[in-house]
Structures are given as structure tokens and as C-alpha cells.
Write a protein that holds these residues in place. Structure first.
Motif, PDB file in Angstrom:
ATOM      1  N   ARG A 290       0.875  -1.081  -0.064  1.00  0.00           N
ATOM      2  CA  ARG A 290       0.036   0.018   0.000  1.00  0.00           C
ATOM      3  C   ARG A 290       0.981   1.144   0.092  1.00  0.00           C
ATOM      4  O   ARG A 290       0.583   2.180   0.585  1.00  0.00           O
ATOM      5  N   ASN A 291       2.015   1.362  -0.771  1.00  0.00           N
ATOM      6  CA  ASN A 291       2.863   2.261  -0.893  1.00  0.00           C
ATOM      7  C   ASN A 291       2.494   3.255  -2.068  1.00  0.00           C
ATOM      8  O   ASN A 291       2.955   3.011  -3.018  1.00  0.00           O
ATOM      9  N   VAL A 292       1.883   4.372  -1.739  1.00  0.00           N
ATOM     10  CA  VAL A 292       1.596   5.322  -2.464  1.00  0.00           C
ATOM     11  C   VAL A 292       2.653   6.050  -3.747  1.00  0.00           C
ATOM     12  O   VAL A 292       2.521   5.995  -4.887  1.00  0.00           O
ATOM     13  N   LEU A 293       3.450   6.290  -2.729  1.00  0.00           N
ATOM     14  CA  LEU A 293       4.676   6.939  -3.784  1.00  0.00           C
ATOM     15  C   LEU A 293       5.328   5.786  -4.461  1.00  0.00           C
ATOM     16  O   LEU A 293       5.804   6.035  -5.796  1.00  0.00           O
ATOM     17  N   GLY A 294       5.255   4.513  -3.890  1.00  0.00           N
ATOM     18  CA  GLY A 294       5.994   3.314  -4.584  1.00  0.00           C
ATOM     19  C   GLY A 294       4.894   3.108  -6.031  1.00  0.00           C
ATOM     20  O   GLY A 294       5.592   2.780  -7.087  1.00  0.00           O
TER      21      GLY A 294
END
Lengths: 280, 119
Positions: free
Chosen positions: B67-71
């Protein structure tokens, strides 16, 4: 001949749909936004448009990256709103106006705009919510509509200069329609906001206000900027002001400002609203 | 240099251009499928299988899994399609804003309220 009665430009944030569904119009967070609309309703009662041409941007409901038109014009008898994946209630279908759609398509292509035409087209919150804000008490939008979708998903986007020219050509197309009908032009999106990246939450009221002022008196002002410059000044989604530029450009000649409202924040967004009519 | 070829560096900001659109195609196609409630449920039932079906690469799958938005953005995700993934998780754009800026959601909302003071 058809006559353009004026243009309305407004933000279209999805959270507005949740607020309408939850009847939050008088909630302290939402009131400064919804309070902007009664003067618009009074103006609509006065000018009584027969049809609305709606400039908006799709957010991944109708178009995907497999086929991404720069400018797309709807030519359907009816446009359906649909599930966008995050749960705001869908609104009833919007009646189309194929005759005006094809007139606009023919005239815009004749004016060297190479369009995508859509006889089936889902319309997302950027279409449905502004129409609901304009006619909140009607179960279904009371006027037929013609969608004009501008790509703001995948770069390169059309420039502000190009969108201004599109709006101008659209205004000429409507004005050349041999029907005695009153046409409203609507532009949805903006104003400054940024959803993605470490700069998320960026807003720029100084620029927004300068932009709103310019639309009345000097509508080509913003065409000096590239889209990347507009993103720098207004955020990644602030570039949706392109729809405002096109809607304003559709009005022939000088305009008068009937009403405006500006409020920060709704959700992540600086919300703007303007009603402009053609100067007598 | 003309406007079309101009590369403007904007801190914390990247526009979704052809390079990202190619890189993120599988990820965005999966997120586009989440317009359908049936597909959202299929993802919930078997996240890894659903990601495989759309051919996500390791970077994209890892960003989905964590759940890594920037990723997800770095892996070519476009915010409009990613918003549909966020919908599955019950997150709104203010949750996403908080996640990307390292703030709590309350801090992120307070920042926006502060921006509206005195306008």
C-alpha cells in the motif's frame, strides 16, 4: 440562430457527491461551498437554457490509456453515469442532444479540430456533479447535454492556448446552429489542487484569483503558460483550469461577471465558481 | 526550446507522461478494472492472483502489497486509476495526501484549512 446565454465554470471534486448524498449542504465544512450556488440557480431561472454543452475531463471511467483522445465529443442520445470504484452514488442518465452534437462535430472538424466522436460514452463525476449542483432539485438534469471531453490524464495535454482556440471554435459552431435555442456552456474542474506526489495538498489562491479575474477581462492571459508551468503554479490537477479556459472562450466578445465564489478547501481542492454572460 | 519539449523540474511533482504511461500500463489497467464491483471483489479474494492476471512487475506488485502510494506512482501508477485501488481500501484522496507527505490525515486536513484562512 442559437444563442449562447453564458458560461458557468465550477470545480467537480468527488467529495461533493458524498456531501450531496449525505445532505451536508449546511454542514460548516461544506456551507461556504454550497452557498455559492443559489445565485447561479437564480440566474439559470432567468436565462432558461434549452441545452448545455459541458466541457469536462474524464478520470478513468470512459477512457483508459489504451485509447486516449485529446478532444472527444459525445454524440449519444443518452449518457450514463457509472461506478467509478470509490462509492459515490451514481446519478440518473443525462439526455443527449445528437443533433447539436453532430453540428458541433461537423463545425469543429471544419475548423481543423481533429476530434474523437463517441456514440456511447460514460460520464463521470466531472460531468454529473456540476449538473447536479446547477439543478439540485430536479431528479434528472432538466436540459439535454453535449459532452466535450479534454484529456488531462496523460501528457502531452492540449495547451491552454489550444483549449482557448477550441472554446472559440465551439462558440462559433454553436452560434452558427440554425435553431432558435438558448445554449449554456459549462466548464468543470480545478481550481488549484494536487492529489499526487510529495507536494500533495498544494493550493495557490493568489494564482487562482488572478486566473478568475483574467477570465473576465483578459481571457488569453493564461495561454502564455505551458501546461507544466500551470502545474507548477496550480498543482497536478490544477491543470483542469483548461476546461474553464475553453468555456470562457466560447463566449463571443466581451463578458460580464454575474457571480463568483472561491473557497478553500473542499477535500484537497481550492473550489472556484463563476457565472459569465455575454455583455449586451 | 519550445513548450512541448520543455522539462520543468517541480519539487514533489511529476506529470504522467508517455514514459510513465508505458511503465505503468499493467498496473493502471488493473486499477481501471476496479470500476467494476465484481473485479474489486475478485481482487479482495486473491490479491496476488489478480495482480498476476494483469501482469504486474515485481516493483508494481510490491507497491500494491505494501500500500505504498509513492511507490505506486514511481512504478508508473496514475493517480486517477490508483484512486480506484484506494477505494477498495476505503481510503480517500486526503488519506493519500497524508500518506505521500508523511503527515497524519488530521495534519493534512489542517494544512488545507490553514491555506483557506484569509483568502
Amino acid at each position: 440562430m442559437a444563442k449562447i446565454v453564458g458560461a458557468i465554470t465550477t470545480s467537480h471534486v468527488p467529495a461533493i457527491g458524498r456531501a450531496i448524498a449525505g445532505k451536508l449542504q449546511d454542514d460548516p465544512y461544506w456551507k461556504p461551498f454550497f452557498d455559492g450556488f443559489p445565485p447561479v440557480h437564480a440566474w439559470l431561472d432567468k436565462v432558461r437554457p434549452d441545452v448545455a454543452v459541458v466541457l469536462y475531463n474524464d478520470h478513468g471511467l470512459n477512457f483508459f490509456l489504451d485509447k486516449m483522445p485529446t478532444f472527444a465529443v459525445g454524440a449519444a442520445p443518452e449518457y450514463h453515469n457509472a461506478d467509478e470504484g470509490w462509492g459515490i452514488p451514481t446519478l440518473p442518465p443525462f439526455k443527449g442532444h445528437p443533433e447539436l452534437s453532430w453540428h458541433v462535430i461537423n463545425e469543429l472538424v471544419a475548423r481543423e479540430f481533429d476530434l474523437t466522436t463517441c456514440q456511447e460514452m460514460l460520464v463521470d463525476h466531472a460531468y454529473s456533479l456540476p449538473l447536479k449542483l446547477l439543478w439540485p432539485n430536479d431528479e434528472k438534469c432538466p436540459v439535454p447535454t453535449v459532452p466535450v471531453c479534454i484529456n488531462t490524464v496523460q501528457y502531452p495535454l492540449p495547451s491552454a492556448k489550444r483549449c482557448y482556440k477550441l472554446g472559440k471554435a465551439l462558440g462559433e459552431a454553436i452560434g452558427s446552429w440554425d435553431k432558435d435555442l438558448r445554449v449554456l456552456v459549462i466548464g468543470t474542474g480545478g481550481l488549484s489542487h494536487q492529489l499526487d506526489g510529495e507536494r500533495a495538498g498544494f493550493v495557490n489562491p493568489e494564482f487562482d484569483k488572478a486566473f478568475m479575474d483574467s477570465l473576465v477581462s483578459d481571457p488569453e492571459w493564461v495561454t502564455q503558460f505551458s501546461n507544466e508551468q500551470i502545474v507548477e503554479k496550480t498543482g497536478t490537477q490544477g491543470v483542469e483550469l483548461l476546461m474553464w479556459v475553453a468555456a470562457r472562450a466560447a463566449l463571443p466578445g466581451r463578458v460580464g461577471l454575474v457571480h463568483s465564489n472561491y473557497h478553500i478547501p473542499i477535500s484537497n481542492t481550492a473550489a472556484g465558481l463563476m457565472v459569465m454572460e455575454v455583455a449586451a | 526550446m519550445n513548450a512541448a519539449s520543455q522539462k520543468l523540474e517541480i519539487p514533489g511533482t511529476r506529470v504522467f507522461d508517455g514514459e510513465l504511461a508505458q511503465k505503468g500500463y499493467a498496473l493502471n489497467k488493473m486499477c481501471f478494472s476496479f470500476n467494476s464491483a465484481e473485479n474489486r471483489e475478485a481482487f479482495r479474494q486473491d490479491e496476488a492472483g489478480y495482480c498476476r492476471q494483469f501482469g504486474l512487475n515485481a516493483e508494481q506488485y510490491e507497491a500494491i502489497r505494501t500500500r505504498n502510494v509513492l511507490g505506486l506512482l514511481a512504478a508508473g501508477g496514475n493517480v486517477y486509476y490508483l484512486a480506484k485501488f484506494a477505494g477498495i481500501l476505503g481510503l480517500d484522496v486526503q488519506d493519500l495526501g497524508a500518506a505521500q507527505t508523511g503527515m497524519s490525515k488530521d495534519e493534512f486536513k489542517a494544512m488545507l484549512l490553514a491555506a483557506g484562512k484569509g483568502i
